[in-house]
Design an enzyme around this catalytic site. Sequence first.
Site, short mmCIF file in Angstrom:
data_model
loop_
_atom_site.label_atom_id
_atom_site.label_comp_id
_atom_site.label_asym_id
_atom_site.label_seq_id
_atom_site.Cartn_x
_atom_site.Cartn_y
_atom_site.Cartn_z
CG HIS A 1 0.11 -0.06 2.20
ND1 HIS A 1 0.06 -1.40 3.27
CD2 HIS A 1 0.09 0.83 3.15
CE1 HIS A 1 0.79 -1.17 3.94
NE2 HIS A 1 0.97 0.36 4.40
CG HIS B 1 0.05 7.95 4.34
ND1 HIS B 1 -0.33 7.07 4.35
CD2 HIS B 1 0.57 7.53 5.50
CE1 HIS B 1 -0.34 6.54 5.20
NE2 HIS B 1 1.21 7.16 6.14
CD GLU C 1 -2.10 8.74 6.45
OE1 GLU C 1 -1.66 8.53 7.19
OE2 GLU C 1 -3.26 8.30 6.47
CG HIS D 1 3.73 9.55 8.51
ND1 HIS D 1 2.09 8.59 8.59
CD2 HIS D 1 2.36 10.26 8.58
CE1 HIS D 1 1.14 9.59 8.06
NE2 HIS D 1 0.85 10.59 8.58
CB THR E 1 -4.01 5.93 9.70
OG1 THR E 1 -2.37 6.11 8.87
CG2 THR E 1 -3.08 7.88 10.33
CG HIS F 1 5.10 5.21 5.62
ND1 HIS F 1 5.37 5.19 7.18
CD2 HIS F 1 3.73 5.52 5.89
CE1 HIS F 1 4.32 5.24 7.86
NE2 HIS F 1 3.47 5.94 7.59
N1 LIG Z 1 0.89 5.71 8.52
S1 LIG Z 1 1.44 5.11 10.42
O1 LIG Z 1 -0.06 5.28 11.27
O2 LIG Z 1 2.82 5.52 10.49
N2 LIG Z 1 0.84 3.76 10.44
C1 LIG Z 1 1.63 2.68 10.40
N3 LIG Z 1 1.44 1.22 10.49
C2 LIG Z 1 2.00 0.20 11.10
C3 LIG Z 1 3.59 0.30 10.88
C4 LIG Z 1 3.76 2.41 11.10
N4 LIG Z 1 3.28 3.12 11.27
ZN LIG Z 2 1.98 6.73 7.77
#
Ligand SMILES: NS(=O)(=O)N=C1NCCCN1
Ligand SMILES: [Zn+2]
Length: 244
Positions: A51, A83, A93, A106, A186, A81
């Site tokens: 994703h 979004h 987000e 993030h 998220t 990563h």
């Molecule tokens: N978009 S986020 O809130 O960072 N979500 C994540 N999910 C698992 C790995 C770390 N981050």
């Molecule tokens: Zn994220």
Amino acid sequence: MGVCTSSTAQCLPRQSPIDIQTRRAKYDSSLKPLFIQYDPNTSKRIINVGHCFNVEFDDSSDRSVLSEGPLTSHYRLRQFHFHWGTSDRDGSEHVIDGQTYPAELHIVHWNSQRYSSFEEATKHSDGLAVIGVLLKIGEPNPVLQNIIDNLDKVKTKNKESPFEKFNLSNLLPKERTYWTYLGSLTTSPYSECVTWVLLQEAITISSEQLQHFRGLQNEDEEFILENHRPLQPIEKRLVKSSCK
Ligand SMILES: NS(=O)(=O)N=C1NCCCN1
Ligand SMILES: [Zn+2]
């Protein structure tokens, strides 16, 4: 107590992302400046996770850490990563006073002072700290270009490629003032384990650079055109600001 992953009797949901209404954010003079120390030697690989893509770091010791700010422990860098959306009109987000941005970075850290692993940390309300950085369309970003030049090596899900000696500090904006609130992952399982630290200064990406993100493919070999979660209710939460 374990984290709630949905609204249960004993706790109000603390889901992310939310709309940051800046006039309702409260300046908190007790909030400290962020301490951010990233060792370029801890960056390891870039991987397509279906994703989105992650740049992952060696988190076997506290060589790259985030502390201070709203935090009472030190948090170890795990991965970062992005979004994004199908067009430059949305993709972030978090939203600021109703304004969406084309993408959001993030940077994920876990509480290595209290917990023994990332997985364990996600089970606790103070387990993770994620720095969110908004991206706005502007001049091409040379630091992002270094990442984009490697996306063709991770075109499909589970493909990975070495990505070493990356200086993540160079990706951050000059100003480190921030908003902070208690929220969640998220992405599934949406664990309510995240202290969010959203930088108030955005970084730039060009429209052409952002288009490369949408060229990544998921497990069905379809393009990953968007991967941002809808806004969640703020409930009774307060957003704090590190500056007036
Ligand atoms: N978009 S986020 O809130 O960072 N979500 C994540 N999910 C698992 C790995 C770390 N981050
Ligand atoms: Zn994220």
